[in-house]
Design an enzyme around this catalytic site. Structure first.
Site, PDB file in Angstrom:
ATOM      1  N   HIS A   1      -2.723   0.872   8.258  1.00  0.00           N
ATOM      2  CA  HIS A   1      -3.487  -0.100   7.455  1.00  0.00           C
ATOM      3  C   HIS A   1      -2.485  -0.679   6.461  1.00  0.00           C
ATOM      4  CE1 HIS A   1      -6.427  -2.101   5.064  1.00  0.00           C
ATOM      5  NE2 HIS A   1      -6.335  -1.258   4.038  1.00  0.00           N
TER       6      HIS A   1
ATOM      7  N   ARG B   1       0.834  -1.206   0.000  1.00  0.00           N
ATOM      8  CA  ARG B   1       0.000   0.000   0.000  1.00  0.00           C
ATOM      9  C   ARG B   1       0.870   1.258   0.000  1.00  0.00           C
ATOM     10  NH1 ARG B   1      -2.424  -3.597   3.758  1.00  0.00           N
ATOM     11  NH2 ARG B   1      -4.473  -4.347   3.052  1.00  0.00           N
TER      12      ARG B   1
ATOM     13  N   PRO C   1      -2.145   4.629   0.261  1.00  0.00           N
ATOM     14  CA  PRO C   1      -2.081   4.252   1.681  1.00  0.00           C
ATOM     15  C   PRO C   1      -2.958   5.198   2.508  1.00  0.00           C
ATOM     16  CG  PRO C   1      -0.063   5.363   1.020  1.00  0.00           C
ATOM     17  CD  PRO C   1      -0.901   5.262  -0.215  1.00  0.00           C
TER      18      PRO C   1
ATOM     19  N   ARG D   1     -11.799  -8.335   9.521  1.00  0.00           N
ATOM     20  CA  ARG D   1     -11.186  -9.608   9.101  1.00  0.00           C
ATOM     21  C   ARG D   1     -10.762 -10.429  10.324  1.00  0.00           C
ATOM     22  NH1 ARG D   1      -7.731  -6.526   4.361  1.00  0.00           N
ATOM     23  NH2 ARG D   1      -9.121  -7.027   2.618  1.00  0.00           N
TER      24      ARG D   1
END
Length: 312
Positions: free
Chosen positions: A176, A89, A122, A152
């Site tokens: 993240h 990312r 990102p 998740r």
């Protein structure tokens, strides 16, 4: 007359169009405007979504332009370059920071006074960029942060312990991306700590929990490898955030927000639990992390800081 809630979506790629579908499906707003550099794509999506309205809630949907942001409650940005197979990312940062500078300045030119919701990766760095470029107070610029990573984790723990994911309370915090971390010290099933189950030898071992986390962290890579992009999970996560904002829920969600001394961090957007309502971020929920977790969070922040130095 009831107040009109208006969402402007910028970027109708995989994530954007999936989010638009979720908004229509869940009846989250009265008006939905689609903006894309490819105007025909936005028009096609608007037509397609309008044809779904006989099966859902009344809503006005159209392909618009930046002037439509003026009276929007929420501007959602999913535009930008996608993560390619083998790319992290963070590899996207240069491409997308440039795209965001022009998007945010166009939105602000309209006289926009609502909230920004950012999903493009990102996400932590681009949320910070949106805050800087917009000049808005930080509580009105929210990134999707680790909301999907947290989902998740809860899904995989629910399978491992055979309980409903809505009764699993566990957070992923940090970037993240590859330096994120699970907060095992605060993970519970219902209100019972997972550490209790470990002591009793019930459910997964610590090694198995660590593997669950690795599967969470690397989930995007596995999905991108198989189908080229991830979009349903993040679209539903963004719809959840939208509902929390527009319904003034005061819900606790792991979003990317500006820290001002919480966790010993400053001047950085990073994923942490925060209370989200109609005004944006009401407050950051500061968890009492153990030493190892705090160290990992600081490492994650350092990873982001090093990348940000190249942009700002």
């Amino acid at each position: 007359m009831e107040k009109v809630t208006k969402i402007v979506l910028i970027g109708t790629g995989f994530v954007g169009s999936s989010y638009a579908f979720a908004v229509v499906n869940q009846g989250l707003a009265n008006e939905l405007v689609l903006i894309d550099i490819n105007k025909k794509k936005a028009e096609g999506d608007a037509m397609d979504l309008n044809h779904a309205l006989p099966f859902g809630s009344p809503m006005r949907i159209w392909a618009g332009d930046y002037s439509d942001c003026k009276d929007a409650d929420l501007v959602v940005i999913t535009a930008g370059a996608n993560q390619q197979p083998g790319e992290t990312r963070l590899d996207l940062v240069d491409k997308n920071a440039k795209i965001f500078k022009s998007i945010v300045s166009e939105v602000m030119k309209s006289g926009f006074v609502g909230l920004f919701l950012v999903a493009t990766n990102p996400v932590d760095i681009l949320s910070y960029a949106t805050w800087k470029y917009s000049g808005l107070p930080a509580h009105r610029v929210i990134g999707s942060g680790t909301i999907l990573d947290t989902a998740r984790l809860r899904y995989l723990l629910s399978k491992a312990y055979k309980v409903n994911p809505q009764n699993v309370h566990a957070y992923i915090i940090g970037e993240h991306g590859d330096s994120e971390l699970p907060v095992w010290s605060h993970a519970t099933l219902g209100v019972r700590p997972i550490s209790d189950y470990l002591k009793e030898g019930k459910g997964p071992t610590q090694d198995e929990l660590d593997q669950i986390f690795i599967n969470v962290r690397d989930a995007a890579y596995h999905i991108i490898d198989r189908k080229g992009a991830t979009y349903y999970g993040i679209a539903m996560a963004m719809a959840r955030l939208t509902r929390a904002i527009l319904n003034d829920e005061n819900s606790v969600l792991t979003v990317s927000t500006l820290l001002n001394g919480e966790y010993g961090l400053k001047d950085i957007y990073i994923g942490v639990p925060a209370i989200v309502n109609r005004s944006g971020i009401r407050e950051v929920v500061e968890l009492n992390l153990n030493e190892q977790e705090l160290e990992k969070l600081h490492h994650s922040a350092e990873v982001l800081t090093q990348i940000m130095k190249k942009v700002f």
